[in-house]
Enzyme design. Structure first.
Site, PDB file in Angstrom:
ATOM      1  N   GLU A  81       9.133   5.688   6.180  1.00  0.00           N
ATOM      2  CA  GLU A  81       9.591   4.339   5.820  1.00  0.00           C
ATOM      3  C   GLU A  81      11.063   4.105   6.155  1.00  0.00           C
ATOM      4  OE1 GLU A  81       7.661   2.157   5.344  1.00  0.00           O
ATOM      5  OE2 GLU A  81       5.896   2.817   4.240  1.00  0.00           O
ATOM      6  N   HIS A 100      12.273   4.019  -3.301  1.00  0.00           N
ATOM      7  CA  HIS A 100      10.948   3.423  -3.078  1.00  0.00           C
ATOM      8  C   HIS A 100       9.905   4.274  -3.803  1.00  0.00           C
ATOM      9  CE1 HIS A 100       7.196   2.232  -1.404  1.00  0.00           C
ATOM     10  NE2 HIS A 100       7.070   3.314  -0.669  1.00  0.00           N
ATOM     11  N   HIS A 102       5.834   4.452  -5.930  1.00  0.00           N
ATOM     12  CA  HIS A 102       4.473   3.912  -6.082  1.00  0.00           C
ATOM     13  C   HIS A 102       4.147   3.874  -7.570  1.00  0.00           C
ATOM     14  CE1 HIS A 102       3.261   5.410  -1.764  1.00  0.00           C
ATOM     15  NE2 HIS A 102       4.249   4.533  -1.758  1.00  0.00           N
ATOM     16  N   HIS A 163       0.873  -1.718  -1.659  1.00  0.00           N
ATOM     17  CA  HIS A 163       1.609  -0.479  -1.413  1.00  0.00           C
ATOM     18  C   HIS A 163       2.402   0.011  -2.637  1.00  0.00           C
ATOM     19  CE1 HIS A 163       4.537   1.674   1.600  1.00  0.00           C
ATOM     20  NE2 HIS A 163       4.363   2.363   0.489  1.00  0.00           N
TER      21      HIS A 163
HETATM   22 ZN   LIG Z   1       5.337   4.084  -0.040  1.00  0.00          ZN
END
Ligand SMILES: [Zn+2]
Length: 221
Positions: A81, A100, A102, A163
């Site tokens: 990413e 970032h 989840h 996502h």
């Molecule tokens: Zn991710």
């Protein structure tokens, strides 16, 4: 090892993110801007957090090209990413760190594609207002980077369709706190919507405006 201190910090916060349950496996990533150098340090792709060490934290330039290559580093790649991180850094000079994750509730809303409306005071003060939803684009693509930058705007958190979630900060501590806060807010708002059985009352516009002014100050503290 160049930028040793910052790479140690990125490694520590990545492990903290994993231990806090904000990601599972090798998902998620953490990065930081090297002030004044035009370089960025970022977690590597596909390495389990219980095996992560500071020397594995990668260094890239603004184009995403790797710096300080040695034989061992050639065997690794920076986070998949990386384009999203670099896109945000380019668009937001005030951002010096990105987390970032989840995390479950934020990701649930991202998968349901429902943004988080500004219904909680603290999210306006610390995140800058609503947590908007970036349009879906393939992981790792420039299209995703553009969508994230667009939906993030001047705020400090954004949902990635189907996502997860991304938060920013003036440093790693702040970006990590925002990752914890956005998860908390996502859970509270989702449960409140369930209790009420529908759309929640928004904060008064003048309150949101005053809190956004506070955000502009608090963001840099
Ligand atoms: Zn991710």
């Amino acid at each position: 090892m160049i930028y040793a201190e910052l790479r140690e910090a990125v490694c520590a916060y990545a492990i903290r993110m994993w231990k806090a349950g904000l990601v599972v496996g090798s998902a998620g990533n953490v990065s930081a801007r090297v002030r004044g150098e035009g370089h960025f340090v970022i977690t590597p792709s596909s390495i389990a957090y219980d095996e992560l060490t500071p020397d594995q934290i990668m260094v890239v330039d603004a184009e995403g090209d790797l710096l300080e290559l040695d034989d061992e580093e050639l065997a690794r790649a920076p986070s998949f990413e990386t384009p999203v991180h670099l896109g945000v850094y380019a668009a937001r000079p005030d951002v010096h760190a990105i987390v970032h994750t989840h995390s479950r509730w934020a990701s649930a809303r991202a998968v349901a594609r429902v943004p988080i409306p500004p219904v909680v005071d603290e999210m306006v003060v610390y995140l800058g207002g609503p947590v908007e939803l970036a349009d879906y684009a393939a992981s790792g693509s420039d299209e995703l980077a553009a969508a994230v930058v667009r939906a993030l705007g001047p705020r400090s958190a954004v949902l990635l369709s189907a996502h997860g979630v991304l938060t920013t900060g003036k440093d790693l501590k702040k970006a990590f706190k925002n990752a914890e806060l956005v998860e908390h807010v996502a859970e509270v708002v989702t449960r409140a919507e369930q209790i009420r059985g529908g759309v929640l009352p928004h904060l008064p516009a003048e309150v949101v405006e005053a809190e956004q002014q506070m955000y502009a100050i608090v963001k840099g503290m």
